[in-house]
Write an enzyme that holds these catalytic residues in place. Structure first.
Site, PDB file in Angstrom:
ATOM      1  N   HIS A 171      28.047  49.964  46.973  1.00  0.00           N
ATOM      2  CA  HIS A 171      28.903  50.831  46.044  1.00  0.00           C
ATOM      3  C   HIS A 171      29.371  50.198  44.808  1.00  0.00           C
ATOM      4  O   HIS A 171      29.124  50.912  43.310  1.00  0.00           O
ATOM      5  CB  HIS A 171      30.353  51.427  46.567  1.00  0.00           C
ATOM      6  CG  HIS A 171      31.216  52.213  46.163  1.00  0.00           C
ATOM      7  ND1 HIS A 171      31.098  53.415  45.723  1.00  0.00           N
ATOM      8  CD2 HIS A 171      32.343  51.755  45.418  1.00  0.00           C
ATOM      9  CE1 HIS A 171      31.944  54.058  44.949  1.00  0.00           C
ATOM     10  NE2 HIS A 171      32.633  52.855  44.820  1.00  0.00           N
ATOM     11  N   GLU A 172      29.817  48.866  44.658  1.00  0.00           N
ATOM     12  CA  GLU A 172      30.324  48.228  43.224  1.00  0.00           C
ATOM     13  C   GLU A 172      28.942  47.900  42.459  1.00  0.00           C
ATOM     14  O   GLU A 172      29.006  48.215  41.215  1.00  0.00           O
ATOM     15  CB  GLU A 172      30.742  46.925  43.356  1.00  0.00           C
ATOM     16  CG  GLU A 172      32.171  47.068  44.398  1.00  0.00           C
ATOM     17  CD  GLU A 172      33.003  47.729  43.689  1.00  0.00           C
ATOM     18  OE1 GLU A 172      33.117  47.633  42.497  1.00  0.00           O
ATOM     19  OE2 GLU A 172      34.358  48.226  44.137  1.00  0.00           O
TER      20      GLU A 172
ATOM     21  N   ASN B 211      45.257  35.244  43.729  1.00  0.00           N
ATOM     22  CA  ASN B 211      45.491  35.813  45.018  1.00  0.00           C
ATOM     23  C   ASN B 211      47.156  36.013  45.194  1.00  0.00           C
ATOM     24  O   ASN B 211      47.522  36.977  45.576  1.00  0.00           O
ATOM     25  CB  ASN B 211      44.907  35.067  46.235  1.00  0.00           C
ATOM     26  CG  ASN B 211      44.951  36.026  47.696  1.00  0.00           C
ATOM     27  OD1 ASN B 211      44.339  36.815  47.707  1.00  0.00           O
ATOM     28  ND2 ASN B 211      45.964  35.445  48.306  1.00  0.00           N
TER      29      ASN B 211
ATOM     30  N   ARG C 202      48.387  38.661  42.817  1.00  0.00           N
ATOM     31  CA  ARG C 202      48.032  39.820  43.212  1.00  0.00           C
ATOM     32  C   ARG C 202      48.846  40.395  44.088  1.00  0.00           C
ATOM     33  O   ARG C 202      49.163  41.847  44.216  1.00  0.00           O
ATOM     34  CB  ARG C 202      46.383  40.053  43.622  1.00  0.00           C
ATOM     35  CG  ARG C 202      45.963  41.283  44.085  1.00  0.00           C
ATOM     36  CD  ARG C 202      44.658  41.109  44.667  1.00  0.00           C
ATOM     37  NE  ARG C 202      43.622  40.685  43.702  1.00  0.00           N
ATOM     38  CZ  ARG C 202      43.042  39.651  43.966  1.00  0.00           C
ATOM     39  NH1 ARG C 202      42.847  38.873  45.041  1.00  0.00           N
ATOM     40  NH2 ARG C 202      42.114  39.008  43.261  1.00  0.00           N
TER      41      ARG C 202
ATOM     42  N   ASP D 212      54.110  32.168  47.742  1.00  0.00           N
ATOM     43  CA  ASP D 212      54.636  33.475  47.034  1.00  0.00           C
ATOM     44  C   ASP D 212      55.516  34.136  47.726  1.00  0.00           C
ATOM     45  O   ASP D 212      55.995  33.715  48.956  1.00  0.00           O
ATOM     46  CB  ASP D 212      53.202  34.450  46.770  1.00  0.00           C
ATOM     47  CG  ASP D 212      52.608  34.709  48.188  1.00  0.00           C
ATOM     48  OD1 ASP D 212      53.247  35.345  48.992  1.00  0.00           O
ATOM     49  OD2 ASP D 212      51.450  34.495  48.226  1.00  0.00           O
TER      50      ASP D 212
ATOM     51  N   ARG E 111      38.712  40.937  53.962  1.00  0.00           N
ATOM     52  CA  ARG E 111      39.871  41.267  53.125  1.00  0.00           C
ATOM     53  C   ARG E 111      40.822  41.886  53.879  1.00  0.00           C
ATOM     54  O   ARG E 111      40.657  42.752  54.931  1.00  0.00           O
ATOM     55  CB  ARG E 111      39.119  42.466  52.044  1.00  0.00           C
ATOM     56  CG  ARG E 111      37.966  41.924  51.389  1.00  0.00           C
ATOM     57  CD  ARG E 111      37.772  42.903  50.016  1.00  0.00           C
ATOM     58  NE  ARG E 111      37.039  43.905  50.654  1.00  0.00           N
ATOM     59  CZ  ARG E 111      36.734  44.857  49.612  1.00  0.00           C
ATOM     60  NH1 ARG E 111      36.545  44.986  48.446  1.00  0.00           N
ATOM     61  NH2 ARG E 111      35.904  45.995  50.523  1.00  0.00           N
TER      62      ARG E 111
END
Length: 453
Positions: free
Chosen positions: A242-243, A356, A359, A384, A403
């Site tokens: 898709h990308e 990361n 994000r 984080d 992911r």
């Protein structure tokens, strides 16, 4: 095939049972044989007592009462007892133990069995009498068990038969208990090899509570991991297709607009540059992952990890201005943090970890970066204050193409943390991730500490 496998297992167990049984029985027989009469069978002890008791009674009665009293006493004996006992009258003097015939005893015997026991007694009438007891005949008499039951390999036949039946039952139960979970494991592996990753064995084997149930639990964990990886790769292929299709479609659209409307050439070229950068970024991540797969990497050198982290943190701080996130860096500037390896790959790995964390951070939150020495390691800790990761996914976030589903995840291909792990492992280090009790994720990267000889 299954029945053949189960049959072989049954006969192996049965043969093993019989070998152990025969060896133990022969060792016991050898032990009793070598120990002599110290451990005699009950029937031998009974025969010895009967013979000694009857001979002592006969001698006493004959010495005090004569032959008539002995006949009266023997009248009360069982016929089977009288048939082995005999009295012979002699006119010559009684034989002494020194000149007694072979295999005779003048006293109660306690050693090996003789064939005949002979006692010379002087009766009340002054005559000499020879008392004989046929011990061999008594032992062979059927009423005393004869020679005992028929033996097979020095094992009584009833015991041999009983052990055979018990061995068959034992082998059957043990073979069934072992082959059943083995068949389940075999069928499970067959289903996995055919592509079925939904098979689970622990629910049907949990009641065993032994090593095989632990194997089933590990099997389920393996299948779940394979299922996660396969699904992640399928999702990656879908996402990459898709990308790739989207920027290619925009490239074709930009070139078409440039041909149709010359006044839009400048904007079309800008669009083409932007899409080319996206394609280059995606391909670059894939190439970095492939490069990090190799343990021996070109371009290794000695460098200061502190300076590398300062550069990465500076870049991330610049990017963190837009979301309003603070990046703190803590390090002992006077310590030695020399590392041997590929500086570019390590920089890329640390950068992926920080981006990361950025994000998944909100405005006003902090990202803490700390570098410290721990024995033979140099540890980089990145903390984080984001949402963290589900506990069941902590072990797989470093796998390729995995992911975490989150509205904060942004665009990505699931390769960033995989690149981090590959880079650290290629430098013989360690990497781990844990959820912080107060919230957020903590990633620790450990690199071997270089020591100058």
């Amino acid at each position: 095939m299954k029945h053949s496998y189960r049959g072989r297992m049954f006969w192996k167990i049965l043969l093993g049972f019989w070998i152990v049984f025969v060896i133990i029985s022969q060792l016991l027989w050898l032990g009793f044989t070598l120990s002599g009469n110290r451990h005699e069978p009950p029937e031998i002890v009974a025969i010895r007592r009967i013979v000694n008791l009857q001979m002592a009674s006969a001698v006493s009665v004959l010495e005090r009462g004569g032959p008539s009293s002995l006949d009266d006493m023997m009248a009360d004996w069982e016929p089977n007892d009288r048939q082995f006992f005999s009295v012979i009258q002699h006119d010559k003097p009684a034989a002494t133990p020194g000149n007694a015939p072979p295999e005779t005893f003048s006293e109660p015997f306690h050693g090996p069995f003789p064939s005949i026991i002979v006692r010379w007694v002087k009766g009340q009438d002054g005559k000499e009498y020879e008392l004989r007891y046929d011990v061999k005949g008594l032992r062979e008499d059927s009423s005393m068990g004869g020679g005992g039951p028929r033996r097979i390999l020095n094992i009584p036949e009833p015991m041999f038969t009983f052990a055979g039946a018990l061995g068959l039952l034992f082998s059957l139960l043990l073979a069934w208990n072992l082959t059943r979970p083995m068949r389940q494991l075999r069928e499970g592996f067959a289903r996995v090899s055919s592509g079925d990753l939904s098979v689970r064995l622990y629910p049907v084997m949990r009641r065993r509570h032994d090593e095989l149930s632990s194997v089933a639990q590990d099997f389920d964990a393996m299948v779940e991991r394979l299922d996660t990886l396969v699904k992640a790769r399928e999702e990656l292929l879908h996402d990459i297709s898709h990308e790739l299709r989207s920027p290619l479609a925009r490239l074709q659209l930009a070139t078409g607009l440039a041909r149709q409307t010359p006044e839009s050439v400048e904007s079309s070229l800008n669009r083409i540059d932007e899409e080319a950068r996206r394609l280059d970024k995606m391909i670059g991540e894939l190439l970095t992952l492939s490069r990090a797969e190799h343990e021996s990497m070109p371009g290794e050198q000695y460098f200061d990890l502190t300076g590398l982290l300062h550069a990465v943190v500076t870049d991330v701080r610049y990017e963190a201005q837009i979301p309003g996130v603070k990046v703190d860096f803590q390090v002992d500037e006077n310590a030695d943090y020399t590392v041997h390896g590929n500086a570019e790959l390590i920089r890329r790995g640390v950068e992926n970890v920080l981006r990361n964390a950025l994000r998944f951070s909100h405005k006003g939150q902090h990202i803490h970066v700390r570098l410290q020495a721990e024995n033979q390691w140099l540890a980089i800790r990145v903390r984080d204050q984001g949402p963290g990761v589900d506990e069941e996914k902590l072990s797989s976030i470093f796998d390729p193409f995995v992911r975490v589903n989150s509205p904060l995840m942004g665009k990505g291909y699931g390769l960033g943390l995989s690149i981090v792990r590959k880079v650290i492992l290629a430098h013989h280090g360690e990497v781990q991730a844990v959820n912080r009790p107060e919230g957020g994720l903590e990633l620790t990267l450990k690199l071997p500490r270089w020591k100058q000889d």
